[in-house]
Design a protein around this motif. Structure first.
Motif, mmCIF file in Angstrom:
data_model
loop_
_atom_site.group_PDB
_atom_site.id
_atom_site.type_symbol
_atom_site.label_atom_id
_atom_site.label_comp_id
_atom_site.label_asym_id
_atom_site.label_seq_id
_atom_site.Cartn_x
_atom_site.Cartn_y
_atom_site.Cartn_z
ATOM 1 N N PRO A 58 0.807 -1.226 0.000
ATOM 2 C CA PRO A 58 0.000 0.000 0.000
ATOM 3 C C PRO A 58 0.837 1.272 0.000
ATOM 4 O O PRO A 58 0.320 2.348 -0.304
ATOM 5 N N TYR A 59 2.135 1.146 0.318
ATOM 6 C CA TYR A 59 3.007 2.311 0.366
ATOM 7 C C TYR A 59 3.784 2.524 -0.931
ATOM 8 O O TYR A 59 3.873 3.652 -1.429
ATOM 9 N N GLU A 60 4.357 1.437 -1.458
ATOM 10 C CA GLU A 60 5.278 1.549 -2.588
ATOM 11 C C GLU A 60 5.150 0.370 -3.543
ATOM 12 O O GLU A 60 4.699 -0.707 -3.156
ATOM 13 N N VAL A 61 5.599 0.617 -4.776
ATOM 14 C CA VAL A 61 5.806 -0.452 -5.751
ATOM 15 C C VAL A 61 7.265 -0.376 -6.167
ATOM 16 O O VAL A 61 7.770 0.715 -6.449
ATOM 17 N N GLY A 62 7.956 -1.517 -6.178
ATOM 18 C CA GLY A 62 9.376 -1.440 -6.488
ATOM 19 C C GLY A 62 9.954 -2.714 -7.061
ATOM 20 O O GLY A 62 9.403 -3.804 -6.915
ATOM 21 N N LEU A 63 11.093 -2.548 -7.736
ATOM 22 C CA LEU A 63 11.870 -3.654 -8.272
ATOM 23 C C LEU A 63 12.944 -4.012 -7.252
ATOM 24 O O LEU A 63 13.812 -3.191 -6.931
ATOM 25 N N LEU A 64 12.889 -5.232 -6.733
ATOM 26 C CA LEU A 64 13.784 -5.626 -5.647
ATOM 27 C C LEU A 64 15.246 -5.504 -6.039
ATOM 28 O O LEU A 64 16.076 -5.070 -5.242
ATOM 29 N N LYS A 65 15.567 -5.887 -7.266
ATOM 30 C CA LYS A 65 16.973 -5.951 -7.675
ATOM 31 C C LYS A 65 17.631 -4.579 -7.721
ATOM 32 O O LYS A 65 18.810 -4.425 -7.394
ATOM 33 N N TYR A 66 16.869 -3.571 -8.126
ATOM 34 C CA TYR A 66 17.443 -2.234 -8.303
ATOM 35 C C TYR A 66 17.254 -1.336 -7.085
ATOM 36 O O TYR A 66 17.845 -0.265 -7.016
ATOM 37 N N GLY A 67 16.423 -1.754 -6.136
ATOM 38 C CA GLY A 67 16.136 -0.868 -5.018
ATOM 39 C C GLY A 67 15.494 0.410 -5.497
ATOM 40 O O GLY A 67 15.784 1.500 -4.996
ATOM 41 N N ALA A 68 14.607 0.296 -6.480
ATOM 42 C CA ALA A 68 13.938 1.459 -7.074
ATOM 43 C C ALA A 68 12.443 1.354 -6.776
ATOM 44 O O ALA A 68 11.811 0.361 -7.123
ATOM 45 N N PHE A 69 11.881 2.399 -6.152
ATOM 46 C CA PHE A 69 10.502 2.362 -5.696
ATOM 47 C C PHE A 69 9.777 3.650 -6.059
ATOM 48 O O PHE A 69 10.373 4.736 -6.062
ATOM 49 N N VAL A 70 8.489 3.511 -6.360
ATOM 50 C CA VAL A 70 7.621 4.675 -6.536
ATOM 51 C C VAL A 70 6.439 4.532 -5.592
ATOM 52 O O VAL A 70 6.083 3.427 -5.176
ATOM 53 N N ARG A 71 5.842 5.645 -5.248
ATOM 54 C CA ARG A 71 4.645 5.600 -4.412
ATOM 55 C C ARG A 71 3.571 4.801 -5.139
ATOM 56 O O ARG A 71 3.431 4.887 -6.364
ATOM 57 N N THR A 72 2.808 4.050 -4.395
ATOM 58 C CA THR A 72 1.818 3.156 -5.003
ATOM 59 C C THR A 72 0.835 3.910 -5.888
ATOM 60 O O THR A 72 0.474 3.436 -6.970
ATOM 61 N N GLU A 73 0.403 5.074 -5.466
ATOM 62 C CA GLU A 73 -0.559 5.839 -6.269
ATOM 63 C C GLU A 73 0.057 6.379 -7.559
ATOM 64 O O GLU A 73 -0.658 6.812 -8.458
ATOM 65 N N HIS A 74 1.404 6.326 -7.667
ATOM 66 C CA HIS A 74 2.076 6.788 -8.883
ATOM 67 C C HIS A 74 2.447 5.651 -9.833
ATOM 68 O O HIS A 74 2.932 5.909 -10.930
ATOM 69 N N PHE A 75 2.258 4.407 -9.406
ATOM 70 C CA PHE A 75 2.610 3.289 -10.283
ATOM 71 C C PHE A 75 1.709 3.312 -11.521
ATOM 72 O O PHE A 75 0.492 3.414 -11.424
ATOM 73 N N GLY A 76 2.332 3.208 -12.695
ATOM 74 C CA GLY A 76 1.606 3.300 -13.952
ATOM 75 C C GLY A 76 1.701 4.669 -14.588
ATOM 76 O O GLY A 76 1.410 4.828 -15.779
ATOM 77 N N SER A 77 2.109 5.676 -13.802
ATOM 78 C CA SER A 77 2.302 7.015 -14.352
ATOM 79 C C SER A 77 3.599 7.081 -15.147
ATOM 80 O O SER A 77 4.437 6.172 -15.076
ATOM 81 N N GLU A 78 3.776 8.147 -15.901
ATOM 82 C CA GLU A 78 4.957 8.280 -16.760
ATOM 83 C C GLU A 78 6.074 9.005 -16.013
ATOM 84 O O GLU A 78 5.879 10.102 -15.484
ATOM 85 N N PHE A 79 7.257 8.365 -16.002
ATOM 86 C CA PHE A 79 8.450 8.923 -15.359
ATOM 87 C C PHE A 79 9.559 9.086 -16.392
ATOM 88 O O PHE A 79 9.597 8.380 -17.403
ATOM 89 N N PHE A 80 10.460 10.020 -16.112
ATOM 90 C CA PHE A 80 11.707 10.103 -16.886
ATOM 91 C C PHE A 80 12.795 10.625 -15.964
ATOM 92 O O PHE A 80 12.643 11.680 -15.335
ATOM 93 N N MET A 81 13.891 9.850 -15.855
ATOM 94 C CA MET A 81 15.015 10.197 -14.994
ATOM 95 C C MET A 81 14.565 10.504 -13.567
ATOM 96 O O MET A 81 15.049 11.427 -12.923
ATOM 97 N N GLY A 82 13.615 9.713 -13.087
ATOM 98 C CA GLY A 82 13.184 9.853 -11.707
ATOM 99 C C GLY A 82 12.163 10.938 -11.459
ATOM 100 O O GLY A 82 11.734 11.131 -10.317
ATOM 101 N N ARG A 83 11.762 11.642 -12.511
ATOM 102 C CA ARG A 83 10.776 12.709 -12.372
ATOM 103 C C ARG A 83 9.421 12.241 -12.876
ATOM 104 O O ARG A 83 9.331 11.559 -13.906
#
Length: 544
Positions: A229-254
């Motif tokens: 409920p807090y985050e969605v992330g790829l375990l291998k990279y240690g990269a996470f986004v807020r759950t409500e932002h998963f599916g949104s468009e990102f570029f270079m972390g923005r």
């Protein structure tokens, strides 16, 4: 400037440098602050529950409270119903409040998603939730294919496409799952489950998926993805986004374009069997759907054909018949990043390094526009990887499954991830018992595993622990769980009331009948914490 930035890729590796602090995503293998706050609150529930279960005279100190996790495997309605029964058993034993995490995939996520609509579900009687699940599991499903439902699917897929999502058969299947499990539209979203964690009143749910690539088989390329409920992330990279932002468009972390958060039904769609890279029905349909036949041509003429742009529904159906239909597509939140060579030296990255591209960072993350997500059951059918992150420090695992753990154990051994050796006798391999305890005290960081396969053993003759069935009750203990004619097969979408209650009762019974072994594991974990604490004090006293 906008034209130039879209061609720039940032090299990155994990660090705690300030350059990551102003991004819209989080880099780092540590737990997010929200989860750490949750764990502090949850520890109060666990400590109180353990004191009551073991009739302790004094409160447990923080260092004595173990982290307990329930790990489940997929299996459609069978796994959904089985998890309800297991939770009911743990609730009756007052052990549910000892659990800090529940992880799931496929059918068990259906149970979890339904429970977490109620912010205080584990503090209440589960009968109402189980009754509602029975109503949905036993209802007629033919309405799923009615003309009105098809129009509804088309409207929902059109809306999702307009919001900016890339629709596929998985989205259509998610809408069907929504109908199979609910009386109407389910508006709930994953981030809304934070309400069920605000006071630490329930275990934290973790939903598990696998990211794949079209040009590689699942064995050659898969990366674990966790949803909380807090985050969605790829375990291998240690990269996470807020759950409500998963599916949104990102570029270079923005965050470039915020899309509306998906309803949870779209995250539940990955339940079909994976059939490999080759299209399911290629060659069976000619011409393909939505296209006219190729016209005859002369050598000097171009091949021409008429093409009718398909709608979202027909595209989804066509994908089911002609593509790797079990892949859901989501905007890649790592777009714009390339892996730095030093990243491959990170110990946490190496823990999950298991693909054919892991030694070639330039190919590992190639700015793909979308992440392809499939059900984790297509690999080794386990939701355990997120619970084996060392940062979660899980001490005891209650492993609920239909299968032996050999595949999971073999995988973790190859990855050098601490996991107890799974050793069974030849007799056990032929006829599994209801419960096993695996513990490797010589392996640092290794959790204690309580293995509870869903088998029908003593339940045949006992309706409750120590209570034998009379002759008229013997039929209630007869469950065919494994044959090809079993009412509990993977693809069954409807149970009779009798079949539902029998499976529910069996799952509950297996927990109740093996309560001593579960409590033994908890006692071992508490003892190990106390032993480490005493050794720590000893070292402090005598080290100059």
């Amino acid at each position: 400037m906008g034209v130039l930035i879209c061609k720039i890729c940032a090299c990155f590796y994990l660090s705690n440098c300030s350059c990551h602090q102003d991004l819209d995503m989080r880099f780092g293998f540590e737990l997010c602050s929200q989860e750490m706050t949750f764990l502090r609150k949850r520890k109060r529930y666990v400590a109180s529950a353990l004191k009551n279960v073991f009739h302790l005279q004094q409160d447990l100190q923080d260092f004595e409270v173990p982290v307990v996790a329930i790990i489940t495997t997929g299996g459609g309605l069978k796994s959904m119903t089985g998890l309800y029964g297991s939770l009911m058993g743990l609730k009756k034993l007052n052990l549910l409040d000892c659990v800090s995490y529940i992880s799931g995939l496929s059918g068990t996520t259906w149970t979890m998603a339904n429970l977490y609509r109620d912010a205080y579900w584990s503090q209440k009687d589960l009968d109402s939730h189980i009754g509602e699940a029975q109503k949905q599991a036993t209802k007629c499903k033919m309405g799923c294919f009615s003309m009105d439902r098809m129009k509804y699917y088309d409207k929902q897929l059109c809306q999702r496409k307009e919001e900016g999502y890339r629709t596929s058969f998985i989205d259509l299947w998610g809408l069907m799952i929504e109908y199979l499990l609910n009386d109407g539209k389910d508006p709930h979203k994953l981030s809304e489950q934070q309400e069920a964690l605000c006071d630490g009143q329930n275990p934290l749910p973790i939903y598990v998926s696998v990211s794949v690539r079209d040009s590689y088989s699942t064995n050659d390329f898969k990366e674990w993805v966790e949803f909380t409920p807090y985050e969605v992330g790829l375990l291998k990279y240690g990269a996470f986004v807020r759950t409500e932002h998963f599916g949104s468009e990102f570029f270079m972390g923005r965050l470039l374009k915020k899309l509306p958060e998906s309803r949870i039904c779209y995250l539940q769609g990955d339940v079909l069997h994976y059939l490999g890279r080759e299209p399911l029905w290629r060659g069976f349909f000619s011409p393909p759907l939505d296209e006219d036949p190729v016209l005859p041509t002369r050598p000097h003429e171009l091949r021409t054909r008429m093409y009718t742009p398909p709608g979202p529904l027909s595209s989804a159906l066509r994908g089911a018949l002609t593509d790797r239909f079990s892949v859901a597509q989501h905007h890649n939140f790592l777009k714009g990043y390339q892996l730095h060579n030093n990243y491959l030296e990170n110990e946490h990255f190496c823990r999950w390094k298991d693909t054919v591209l892991d030694s070639r960072p330039n190919e590992l993350m190639q700015n793909a526009d979308h992440l392809g997500m499939i059900d984790a059951g297509f690999f080794i059918n386990t939701s355990s990887p997120p619970l084996l992150r060392p940062q979660r420090e899980v001490d005891v695992i209650i492993y609920l499954t239909f299968w032996v753990l050999y595949k999971a154990y073999k995988y973790y051994s190859e990855q050098k991830i601490p996991f107890p050796k799974i050793s069974l006798t030849d007799e056990d391999k032929k006829n599994l018992k209801e419960c096993y305890l695996f513990h490797d005290s010589d392996l640092p960081g290794c959790p204690i595993v309580i293995f509870l396969p869903l088998v029908n053993d003593t339940f045949r003759e006992y309706k409750a622990p120590g209570v034998k069935r009379c002759c008229s009750e013997m039929e209630g203990g007869q469950l065919d769980l494994t044959s090809r004619f079993s009412p509990y097969c993977m693809f069954s979408v409807r149970y009779t009331d009798e079949n539902y209650r029998r499976l529910l009762n069996l799952s509950e019974y297996n927990i109740l009948n093996n309560s001593q072994m579960i409590m033994q594991a908890l006692q071992i974990a508490i003892g190990l914490y106390r032993q480490r604490h005493r050794l720590g004090h000893f070292c402090i006293c005598f080290v100059p």
